[in-house]
Scaffold this motif. Sequence first.
Motif, PDB file in Angstrom:
ATOM      1  N   PHE A  78       3.319   2.743  12.093  1.00  0.00           N
ATOM      2  CA  PHE A  78       3.707   1.446  12.639  1.00  0.00           C
ATOM      3  C   PHE A  78       4.870   0.779  11.911  1.00  0.00           C
ATOM      4  CE2 PHE A  78      -0.699   2.238  13.778  1.00  0.00           C
ATOM      5  CZ  PHE A  78      -0.670   2.021  15.148  1.00  0.00           C
ATOM      6  N   GLY A  79       5.512   1.482  10.985  1.00  0.00           N
ATOM      7  CA  GLY A  79       6.706   0.923  10.383  1.00  0.00           C
ATOM      8  C   GLY A  79       6.896   1.193   8.907  1.00  0.00           C
ATOM      9  N   ARG A  80       5.877   1.641   8.206  1.00  0.00           N
ATOM     10  CA  ARG A  80       6.046   1.856   6.767  1.00  0.00           C
ATOM     11  C   ARG A  80       7.007   3.001   6.464  1.00  0.00           C
ATOM     12  NH1 ARG A  80       0.636   0.504   7.270  1.00  0.00           N
ATOM     13  NH2 ARG A  80       0.060  -1.416   6.172  1.00  0.00           N
ATOM     14  N   ASP A 129      -3.291   0.636  -6.774  1.00  0.00           N
ATOM     15  CA  ASP A 129      -3.565   1.918  -7.411  1.00  0.00           C
ATOM     16  C   ASP A 129      -2.759   2.973  -6.666  1.00  0.00           C
ATOM     17  OD1 ASP A 129      -4.499   4.326  -8.342  1.00  0.00           O
ATOM     18  OD2 ASP A 129      -6.616   3.800  -8.224  1.00  0.00           O
ATOM     19  N   PRO A 130      -1.725   3.541  -7.280  1.00  0.00           N
ATOM     20  CA  PRO A 130      -0.855   4.474  -6.555  1.00  0.00           C
ATOM     21  C   PRO A 130      -1.545   5.748  -6.107  1.00  0.00           C
ATOM     22  CG  PRO A 130      -0.362   4.489  -8.902  1.00  0.00           C
ATOM     23  CD  PRO A 130      -1.310   3.360  -8.675  1.00  0.00           C
ATOM     24  N   GLY A 184      -6.035   3.546   3.577  1.00  0.00           N
ATOM     25  CA  GLY A 184      -6.223   3.652   5.015  1.00  0.00           C
ATOM     26  C   GLY A 184      -5.107   3.035   5.829  1.00  0.00           C
ATOM     27  N   ALA A 185      -4.010   2.667   5.173  1.00  0.00           N
ATOM     28  CA  ALA A 185      -2.857   2.134   5.892  1.00  0.00           C
ATOM     29  C   ALA A 185      -2.176   3.261   6.658  1.00  0.00           C
ATOM     30  CB  ALA A 185      -1.882   1.474   4.913  1.00  0.00           C
ATOM     31  N   SER A 186      -1.616   2.922   7.811  1.00  0.00           N
ATOM     32  CA  SER A 186      -1.068   3.926   8.716  1.00  0.00           C
ATOM     33  C   SER A 186       0.405   4.204   8.420  1.00  0.00           C
ATOM     34  CB  SER A 186      -1.215   3.459  10.167  1.00  0.00           C
ATOM     35  OG  SER A 186      -0.602   4.367  11.050  1.00  0.00           O
ATOM     36  N   TYR A 244       0.838  -1.196   0.000  1.00  0.00           N
ATOM     37  CA  TYR A 244       0.000   0.000   0.000  1.00  0.00           C
ATOM     38  C   TYR A 244       0.875   1.249   0.000  1.00  0.00           C
ATOM     39  CZ  TYR A 244      -3.056  -3.602   1.930  1.00  0.00           C
ATOM     40  OH  TYR A 244      -3.733  -4.775   2.146  1.00  0.00           O
ATOM     41  N   ARG A 245       0.431   2.274  -0.694  1.00  0.00           N
ATOM     42  CA  ARG A 245       1.094   3.568  -0.597  1.00  0.00           C
ATOM     43  C   ARG A 245       0.561   4.320   0.614  1.00  0.00           C
ATOM     44  NH1 ARG A 245       3.677   7.794  -2.762  1.00  0.00           N
ATOM     45  NH2 ARG A 245       4.211   6.936  -4.791  1.00  0.00           N
TER      46      ARG A 245
END
Length: 394
Positions: free
Chosen positions: A256-258, A245-246, A251-253, A122-123
């Motif tokens: 927490f590490g990205r 889809d860039p 809704g990824a945070s 996820y972007r």
Amino acid sequence: MNATSDPLVLSRRSVMLPTGQLEVALDQGLEEADALLGFAARANAKRGFLFLSKVLGKHWPVTPSNMIAIHDRLAATVPAVDGPVVFIAMAETAIGLGQGVFEAWLRAHPGHPALFVHTTRYRVGTGPLIEFEEAHSHAPRQFLHMPEDPALHALLLKARTLVLVDDEASTGNTFLNLTEACRRLNPGIERVHLATITNFMGAAATAGLSGRFGLPVSMGALVSGEYRFTPGEYTVTAGEAQRFDPDTDRGASTRFGRLGLSGALPAAEALAAQLCGEFAPGATVLVLGTGEFMHAAMLLGAALERRGVAVMVQSTTRSPILTWGAVGHALRFPDNYGEGVANFIYNVAPGQYDHVLVCHETAPNAALRELAGLLGARLLHFLTEDQVEEVPVR
């Protein structure tokens, strides 16, 4: 595979899966292999088998203390290093494992500069991405975000050692692809360490890693050997597992590490204390992470376990696996990241636990409520590491 006369081979096993025949030869970890892994069949045309880890917390329930013990053991395989170290965990399956190994290494090396970041599908944000491929995966495209914090970005550019963490090594191709991408960004990387629960590349391929990567490479694994898989005539019917889809926010945070972390995540201790007051003595509890959101769920489970709760930890996944072998039960439901791909939970049946706590980073949505309905679960939305809100299921 090596000839049967190879004196290094301690065990051989042939397993007939619905998708074909898997032959495995072990030369390390024989005494605990059955406790660490089982065999399963993937609904995947690229790879019809799965070495299913029993200590990863992904497809098989495991106690938090057992997971942490595995983290400690893999962290101990990292050689002595100079300069900053970058730990990268591989999405989706090994994100929790890699973060746990990073935190275990920090406990053993307090004050040593280190960065954790995990790959993702996820972007988040608008910063630059490194893209690489995990060719055999059901969802092959992976991305590594550049840390936006200047100090974390500097750690990445100054790192001399890469520690790449995955649950399994079978060809080394994904590790090589990621290493080459990182070296284009930071030519000062001097060595790579691979930390895996299982290494099925074989002794010759493992010994040849340094030559293949073009710099010193070490390997730390709990079980090692090699395999051969002969596909059968099984027809794979699983649908699409990735629709990147860039321009779409899933809704990824970012917390927490990205985008990178230089320290350990705190556990949600206040929430654990509250929950303990609500559970009856002896109640069984499953703490369920969702997709790439795994480590914070494990930390909540560990906090409950320290308070005497009988707790297991696991996560949902997008990997389609047949109900066979080490997979005794499967549930399918929509994904909470909104890609429109199927998600699954394995070896968890409705009513199996007195309480199920679904931990998620995405905003509440219909997919999460459907999952909660399947398992009679509560939804816990992690806004930050220790700020968690309970979401009404109805």
